[in-house]
Structures are given as structure tokens and as C-alpha cells.
Design a protein around this motif. Sequence first.
Motif, PDB file in Angstrom:
ATOM      1  N   ASP A   1       9.711   1.068  -8.144  1.00  0.00           N
ATOM      2  CA  ASP A   1      10.250  -0.225  -8.557  1.00  0.00           C
ATOM      3  C   ASP A   1      10.678  -1.090  -7.372  1.00  0.00           C
ATOM      4  OD1 ASP A   1      10.850   1.909 -10.666  1.00  0.00           O
ATOM      5  OD2 ASP A   1      11.203   0.086 -11.820  1.00  0.00           O
ATOM      6  N   ALA A   2      11.397  -0.510  -6.416  1.00  0.00           N
ATOM      7  CA  ALA A   2      12.066  -1.298  -5.380  1.00  0.00           C
ATOM      8  C   ALA A   2      11.111  -2.221  -4.638  1.00  0.00           C
ATOM      9  CB  ALA A   2      12.783  -0.366  -4.410  1.00  0.00           C
ATOM     10  N   ASN A   3       9.979  -1.702  -4.164  1.00  0.00           N
ATOM     11  CA  ASN A   3       9.051  -2.536  -3.407  1.00  0.00           C
ATOM     12  C   ASN A   3       8.011  -3.221  -4.296  1.00  0.00           C
ATOM     13  OD1 ASN A   3      10.008  -2.296  -0.754  1.00  0.00           O
ATOM     14  ND2 ASN A   3       9.171  -0.232  -0.596  1.00  0.00           N
ATOM     15  N   THR A   4       7.668  -2.603  -5.428  1.00  0.00           N
ATOM     16  CA  THR A   4       6.710  -3.253  -6.320  1.00  0.00           C
ATOM     17  C   THR A   4       7.270  -4.572  -6.827  1.00  0.00           C
ATOM     18  OG1 THR A   4       5.777  -1.126  -7.012  1.00  0.00           O
ATOM     19  CG2 THR A   4       5.402  -3.030  -8.452  1.00  0.00           C
ATOM     20  N   TRP A   5       8.529  -4.549  -7.263  1.00  0.00           N
ATOM     21  CA  TRP A   5       9.130  -5.759  -7.823  1.00  0.00           C
ATOM     22  C   TRP A   5      10.184  -6.364  -6.900  1.00  0.00           C
ATOM     23  CZ3 TRP A   5       5.686  -7.238 -10.772  1.00  0.00           C
ATOM     24  CH2 TRP A   5       5.112  -6.466 -11.774  1.00  0.00           C
ATOM     25  N   LEU A   6      10.365  -5.821  -5.690  1.00  0.00           N
ATOM     26  CA  LEU A   6      11.318  -6.360  -4.704  1.00  0.00           C
ATOM     27  C   LEU A   6      12.646  -6.707  -5.366  1.00  0.00           C
ATOM     28  CD1 LEU A   6       8.935  -8.545  -2.500  1.00  0.00           C
ATOM     29  CD2 LEU A   6       9.865  -6.273  -2.002  1.00  0.00           C
ATOM     30  N   THR A   7      13.317  -5.671  -5.837  1.00  0.00           N
ATOM     31  CA  THR A   7      14.498  -5.826  -6.680  1.00  0.00           C
ATOM     32  C   THR A   7      15.757  -6.269  -5.946  1.00  0.00           C
ATOM     33  OG1 THR A   7      14.916  -3.445  -6.413  1.00  0.00           O
ATOM     34  CG2 THR A   7      13.660  -4.144  -8.348  1.00  0.00           C
TER      35      THR A   7
ATOM     36  N   GLN B   1       0.853  -1.175   0.000  1.00  0.00           N
ATOM     37  CA  GLN B   1       0.000   0.000   0.000  1.00  0.00           C
ATOM     38  C   GLN B   1       0.893   1.230   0.000  1.00  0.00           C
ATOM     39  OE1 GLN B   1      -3.250   0.208  -0.268  1.00  0.00           O
ATOM     40  NE2 GLN B   1      -3.407   2.421  -0.026  1.00  0.00           N
ATOM     41  N   GLY B   2       0.754   2.068  -1.021  1.00  0.00           N
ATOM     42  CA  GLY B   2       1.634   3.216  -1.119  1.00  0.00           C
ATOM     43  C   GLY B   2       3.015   2.788  -1.559  1.00  0.00           C
ATOM     44  N   ALA B   3       4.018   3.551  -1.160  1.00  0.00           N
ATOM     45  CA  ALA B   3       5.380   3.287  -1.619  1.00  0.00           C
ATOM     46  C   ALA B   3       6.067   2.187  -0.828  1.00  0.00           C
ATOM     47  CB  ALA B   3       6.211   4.568  -1.558  1.00  0.00           C
ATOM     48  N   SER B   4       5.727   2.042   0.467  1.00  0.00           N
ATOM     49  CA  SER B   4       6.517   1.126   1.284  1.00  0.00           C
ATOM     50  C   SER B   4       5.748   0.460   2.416  1.00  0.00           C
ATOM     51  CB  SER B   4       7.720   1.873   1.883  1.00  0.00           C
ATOM     52  OG  SER B   4       7.286   2.986   2.657  1.00  0.00           O
ATOM     53  N   SER B   5       4.450   0.622   2.500  1.00  0.00           N
ATOM     54  CA  SER B   5       3.669   0.048   3.599  1.00  0.00           C
ATOM     55  C   SER B   5       3.076  -1.296   3.183  1.00  0.00           C
ATOM     56  CB  SER B   5       2.541   1.006   4.008  1.00  0.00           C
ATOM     57  OG  SER B   5       3.067   2.223   4.494  1.00  0.00           O
ATOM     58  N   TRP B   6       3.238  -2.302   4.060  1.00  0.00           N
ATOM     59  CA  TRP B   6       2.699  -3.626   3.789  1.00  0.00           C
ATOM     60  C   TRP B   6       1.454  -3.856   4.630  1.00  0.00           C
ATOM     61  CZ3 TRP B   6       4.417  -5.998  -0.350  1.00  0.00           C
ATOM     62  CH2 TRP B   6       5.683  -5.665  -0.844  1.00  0.00           C
ATOM     63  N   ARG B   7       0.396  -4.296   3.960  1.00  0.00           N
ATOM     64  CA  ARG B   7      -0.886  -4.516   4.606  1.00  0.00           C
ATOM     65  C   ARG B   7      -1.331  -5.966   4.381  1.00  0.00           C
ATOM     66  NH1 ARG B   7       0.450  -0.462   6.615  1.00  0.00           N
ATOM     67  NH2 ARG B   7      -0.630   1.556   6.631  1.00  0.00           N
TER      68      ARG B   7
END
Length: 1022
Positions: free
Chosen positions: A923-929, A820-826
Motif C-alpha cells: 500500500d505505502a508506495n503503490t498509493w503513496l499514503t 518496480q517491486g516494493a520500493s524501487s522507482w524506475r
Amino acid sequence: MKKVLLGFALSFLTVMSVLAQTKTITGTVTSAEEPEGVPGASVVVKGTTQGTITDLDGRYSIQVPQDASTLVFSFVGYLTKEVAISGNTTVDVVLDPDVKLLNEVVVVGYGTQERREITGSVTSINNEAIENLVTPSFESQLAGRAPGVSVTTPSGILGARPIIRIRGVNSLTSSASPLIIIDGVPVIDADRSAVNASNPLANINPADIQSYEVLKDGSATAIYGSRAANGVILITTKRGAAGKAKVSYNTAMGFNEEVSRFELLTGDQFVEIANEKRSNLGQSTLANPGVNTDWQDLIFRKGFTQQHNLSISGGSESTKYFFSLGFTDQESAIRPNDLKRYSFRSNVDHSISKVVRIGTSLSYSMTEIFGLNNGANSLSGAIYNATRALPNVPIYDAENVAFDGFNVTANGATTGFGANLAGPDNNIPNIGFVIKNNFYRSRAHRILGSAYGEIDLATGLTARTQIGVDLTLADDLQSLDPRHGDGRSSNGSVYMAYNPAFQWNWQNTLNYQTVLAEDHNINVTAGLEYQFAKFYSFFGQGTDLSDNFYRQQNLISGSYNNQFSGGGYSESGFDSYFGRFNYSFKGKYLASFTVRNDGISDLIGDNKRGTFFGGSVGWRVSDEAFFNSDLISDLKFRGSYAEVGNTGIGSFAAFGGFSPVLGGAGAGIGYARVANGALQWETSKKFNIGFDMTIGPVTVSADYFNNDVDGLILAAPTPPSLGVPGNSINQNVGAMVNQGLEFRVLANVINKGNFSYTTDFNITLIKNEVTNLIQPLTSTYNRTEVGGPIAQLYGFKFAGVNPANGNVMYYSGDNIVQLQGASSWRAYNPADPGNTSVAGTAPTQSFLGNTLPKWQGGWSNNFKYSNWDLEIFTRFSGGNYIMNESLRGLMGLGFSNNHASILNRWTESGQVTDVPRLYSGRDANTWLTSASNSRFIEKGDFVRIQNIVLGYNVPTTALQSAFGGRIGNARVFAQVQNPFTFTKYSGLDPESNTYGGQLNFGVDWNVAPLIRTYTLGLNVGF
């Protein structure tokens, strides 16, 4: 008297009657191996004992009855062929080799052995099937040809070295490549180039090679002791034979192209996606409609390829010779990569007397490679750049003369914006300018030479000495333009490197062979071997050039403000003492025992020396008196066990010492490495059982192998408080096992009249398991743990896209969480998917797939009809997984081009897709690079039609008529390499691999696609 006259008259009439009922058939018997004619071949009228044999030129003449319909042609080592007469008076025949009898004499370590008496696992490959293939190096031609041997070409860049593995990966951190021996001399296979991936084995002309033998099990390899853990490939080059001089000219010309391209967004599609990424965050748009440019057109091409090989061989009973000249010129499918090789070979054998023989082998080659920057994440990397460049801007700007007419911003910082309000992410340069103006040249002069002498000391006792030299002179030049691209930050750069390598090898052997009491065949070999190698390196570099003119050809003194230099030196050596005992009783009961003691300079004290044993036994059941089968003509069981070592552990690996250090007070030395006097080489315990069987026209071979590798060298961690450099010490603390099954079937399926069909199929099933480590070995994409195979993919498990809101989802343990958002995990609740109020934990990592193939093999089908021949060679592999990092990068959320599959992004509630809603810059959290991601992990299974070759042998009678005997044989052929690949892998090629090491594997990250080659060729013999 009347009775006598009457009898004479009746006899005369009978003879005249027989003559009136016969006719004369003439013709020539040839083969691919003896195109000038097969002498001594049998020609018989079918159903009778009437026959003849061919003369020295393969010609025959035979009287046959008028009603005779078929002639039968036969010769040892060839398939019997029946040919219909059909009213002809001339019948020419081409005999086909009997695949069951091929390579009856097999090259083994320090000698030869009859195949029927071999008790180890040895695969022979005749060069005729592959010598005309247009490939940069000989080892890339071996893929799929031998069971248990894996040869992977990791990219389409010419010069990239194939990855060779024999019966799996047999080391974690030391060398995993086999020992390569050419005409009895071990060769250096280390890459000596400083600016390109440059395969040292590409310096050897494949057209000079006569045969390959692959030694796989412990018994076959034990004679090489400490160097045999990864198997051995023995290469025998062509030599002369007694007879008139034979001149051969072989040529092939054609073109290379890429097997596939990336499916990217067009310019119009890019504008839509790029603006959507920003508008979803409420940001202003940057992209505007312009042109539709495919930047891949700039880096890919149809590259011209040609090769020419001229040889002359012949000699007398006392002196035999083989000389050759070769030229290869290949343009890769990716600009500006190309390879040129000039080669010369001279092999001479001379008998001074009946008991004394001498000979030499000498080859010289000059190989020049023009490479490119194809760094996986480099801004000037050809694949990275061409797939990220904005597709709605043009490549060229004719008015921009300062940058040679390329579309570049005025300050040279990046590619021009076109109609956009911004340039591409990371200011990537115009790849067209980079390719034209930056260059990477590798050049290597290589001399491989050996000389031998043999003397028969007594009946059956021969002494031999041979000294061999391998000299490589490698020099490199890298030049970067100061205006734009990689050279802009340093105002231009010229880098030169010189990396020579020198190795000599001296072998002395005694061989005794005898037969006792007619039934006991004994062959004993004893020897000693010494080897020493030196490796040098030096480089010089200048940056901040006074003028672009000075960077073209060389490093010019006074043309640069900043200068750098450096270099290095290493050496290694060993001595060896070895012996082998082969025994055969009536050809039925077979045994072979080998022992070798090696000493190596890289270890300390008593650990310098190691003794390696090997043994094998065999039983030819088909030679037993009780064995009476009309179906099975040959049956042999065999088994072996041996211990061998791995010396590829690094120069002076056990020694501690100092290294130079530059500090504020000036040059000095510092503590660099802690010694480990207990360090030893890695050891492999190899077990093998198998059988060889011939059932009618079918030959079957099968093997089970188990390779237990112990004492693997790993960097064992130490507490930082000890002050050990690198906080680790190399120790023998790792272990693993490779085990598997090999199966091969060769068959003469059809051999009728002018048509024949033979097939050769092999498959290998293999499993790797690590059995001991100090701690897991982890990299960005891979992880190695006890109980699993090497280099498993390790990372995050993708759970899909939330159809309610387009959020990307991953597993956190057994639970699913959404971003959720740029870096929050729900937390994700499938019963209430739109609810993002419940906090969740970050995604966790797990094993995602094995990177090593579990099965692999090849299938060759050969068809011959009259003078036509066709080969279709298929290769297959699978059971492994690939991390498609290229695709993950192309799904990026910045201002750069994307893969076309991004068009399937989530746009409305309820939509089911695997592409989440697009948010710029996430990119970083969407695709966990930071690690592997199962969203981009795919099966690597494939079936590849690797070669299709169609040839035509011009009839001997036609050549005689047209050229009066001046041309003995001629063959024209057409071939295509890598025409088809059947796979579900979505990348360019399922064999693409960014990393060549053992611990980092199975990652496709902007790798250049494999090359497809079309050629037309001609082989002529004079």
C-alpha cells in the motif's frame, strides 16, 4: 304634487332595479402569518370603487353587481390578489407576503433599523420556511438561504457541528466561526463534550426562533468590534402580542436513512481479489468461499425521528407572553447514534407604565446524544470497520454465547475467520459487538436567560439595561466492554467527564431618535458592555474492571484496579464602550458611523485595548425628484468600510507561564510558554459596495466585498538552542484576503387568481489568498503558502498505470516514474513502456487542488394554489477539490475488503486501467499514503435538492364547520430533506469532511454519510 309622486315612484323603481341586479359576497381573508384572519384588508370589486374592509376576525361582506366577475384583495405587506367570483357567494382568500416588503424592521446590533435605511450588508431570513425542518440545530437550516454564508454539515453523525463561514475563512489558527447572539446576548459556541462531537448550538430549539439576521460587512458588524471578524448572526426568538391567547401545536414524524453506501466487494469477489493479491507475489492463498455479507447492513438503519412543539402566546397592551415546550427525538441513519432534546422557553414583556418597560427571556434545554466511535482510522470506527470487514464471513455465531452470539474468535482478539485461513488485517473487531456493548453518552443541561429594563427619559431618549447568562452543564460517560474491541486491552474501561461553562454579559445602552426640521432623521446609540466567562473540566477513569456489571451506568468506586483523573480551568473577560450614529436626510441620503473600544483579558498591557471604527453611506436614487421610471420602483446604492477584530485567539494567548509536571521526584512545575507582550488580536479591514433595486415584481441585490485580514497569529519558529517550549512563539505575522461578489434575486413571478409563484435565488463568488506567512504551513494532506488559498491539497501527482506491466506511475518533477517491486522507482519511457532497467527518482509533491468552494448559493421556489403550497429548495457549491481518502483506503492491498472498483485492476499486457496490478502489502508506495494523491482527488461540485415540502392549509370554513371555531388554523405537510444530489464526486457525499479546522480541510476519510429525512407533519392553531 304629481311631479313629486312621479319622481318618488321612479326613484323607488330604480333602487329596486339595482337591488335586483346585486348580490352579497361574504368570506374570510387570512394569511400564513395571521391564520385567524387579517383585519383591515381591502376588498374591492375590480374596475369600480365599490369596496369594504375586513373586520377584526378577517371577515367581510360586500354587495356586488350581478355581472361582477372579480374581487381584488389587498393589504400592506401582502401581494394584491384577484379572485374570480364564478357564481360563488362565499370567497375565502389567503394572502401571500410580498417578498419585497418582508422584514421591513431589521434587527441590528443593540437595536433595530428600517430596511430601507440600512447601508450595510444584512441578510434577513424568516423562520417560517425552515422551522419545521427536522434538523439537530438551527444553524444547519441556514445553508444556502443567505448569500455569502456557507454552512457545511461535515457528516451524518447527529451532534456533529456544521461549519459556518461568512464571506470566507477569515483566520488561519484562531476562531473562524461567527459571533452568535440570541435576543441580544452572546452565547458560548464551544463544544463541551469529552466523548462525542457535540454541537452546543443544538441545545437551542429551532421552533422558538422568529428570525435570523446575518451581519456580513464591516459597517453592520463594527458595533461588535473585536468579536466581529467572522461576521455576526443575530437570532430573535418569538414573543407575545396583544390579543387573545394563541395556542400552537406543531409535530412531525418520519425516518432517517443514509443518502448513499459504499460499493464494496461481495464475498465471492473478495475471495478472488484477496487471493490474487497474494498469488501475484507467489504467496499461499488465505481466502475461501463462504457467505456474502454486507457489513454496512449492521451499521446503517432507518432511524425513527419525531419532534413536538407546543406554544402559547398572547397578552394585553401592558403584558405580553410567549411560552413553549419542545421535544425532539432523532435516530441517526448510523447505529447507535441518536439525539434527544427537551426544551422550555418563557419570554415575557411588561409595561409598568407608558415610559417604563421590563422583560425576561429564559430557556432551558436538556440534550442527550448517544454517539459512537467513528474514528477515521480507528479499528472500531464504524465506517472504517464495516467497509474493511471480510465479506465472506458471517456477523453472528449463535453458539458463541461468551460474546453475545457474535462471530468473534475465542480469545476475543478479532472477528471470526469463517472459512478463511486468517482473520482481517489489524485484527479489527466485530463491529456488531462493539455497537451493542460500547457506548458514548453526552448530556448537556443549558440555561440561557436574560432580563432587561427600559425607561424613556425624554421624548426620543431611551435607556436600557440587560443582563444575560449562559450556563452549560455537560457530563459524559464512555464505557468500553472488556471482552472485545477497544476495551479488551485494558480489561474494560469507564470514563466520566464534567465540563461546565458559565458566561454572563451585561449591556447598558442609551438610544436617542429624533427628526429635525422634518427632513433630518437622527438615531444615536451609545453603550457599554461587560462580559466574563469561566470554563471548567474534570474527568475520572477506571480500567481493569472487576466485573463487566460495574461499567453500565457510572464510575463505581472499588470496581476497578487502575484509576486516573484530571482537569483544567480557564477564564476570559472583556469590557467595551461603543457608539453608533445613523443619519437620514429625506430618506434619500443615508449614513451610519460606529466606534467601539474593547479591552480583553487575553492580551497584555496597552495591547489589551483596541478601537474599531466603521462607516457606511447610502443613496436612495429612486427618491430623487429627477428619477422618474415606470420600470424601477426602488434603487439604492450603498458602500461601507470598517475595521473589526477577532478575539478567538485562546485564553491568555499573550501570557507566558508554567504548567504542572510529574517527574521522578514528584509533582512540580515547568516552563510552558513564553510571553509575547506585543501580541494583538487579528484585525480585518472590510470594504463593501452594493445596490438594491426593485424592477416591477423583481428585487435585486448585489455586493462586492474585500476583506483584508492582518495580524494573523501563527507559531513563529525559534532555534532549539533558545530552549523555548515547543520551539515557537505566537506572533502576529500572517495576512490574507477574501474578496468576492454576492448576488440575490427575489421575484413574484406569477400572482394570478388562486395561483402564485415566487422565487428567491442567491449566488456568491469568492476567492481566498494568503498574502503573508513566515513559512509554509504543511500537514499530511494540505499546504498553505503565500500567493495561494488556505489549505490547498498537496501531494503526489498520479500518472496512471503502465499498460505494459501494470506498474503504478507518478510524476517526479516533469518526468514520469514507475514503481518496480516494493520500493524501487524506475524511469518510464512511453516509447519502450516495458523497460524497467533505467533508475528513476522518487515521486515529488506539488499542489493538487483548492479545498475552498469558489462559488455557492441557493434557490428557493415557492408555489401556491388555493390552499396548497409547495417549496423546492436547491443548494449548490463548487470550484473546490476533495481528497477521497476513504476510496484510497478501500483500494488497500491487505487482507480486508475493498471498493468494487478494484475489480478493474490490471491483469494483462496492453490493458488500460487506473488500478495497477495487485501485490499484497504494498500500500505505502503503490498509493503513496504519506500525502494527498491526485488519483483520489475529485471535484467537489454539486447541486443538491435540499428540501421539498408540500403542504395543505385546511379551509377556515371547514374548521368552523367541523370544530365550531375551537381550531383556528390547521396545516398538514409532507417533506423530504436531501432527496437528490447531483455530483460527479464518487464518495458518499461531496460535503463530507473529516477535519473542521482551517489548515486541514477537504478530506473525506471514512465520514458517515449525510442523512436523508422523510417526515409527515401537522401544524394546528387554537
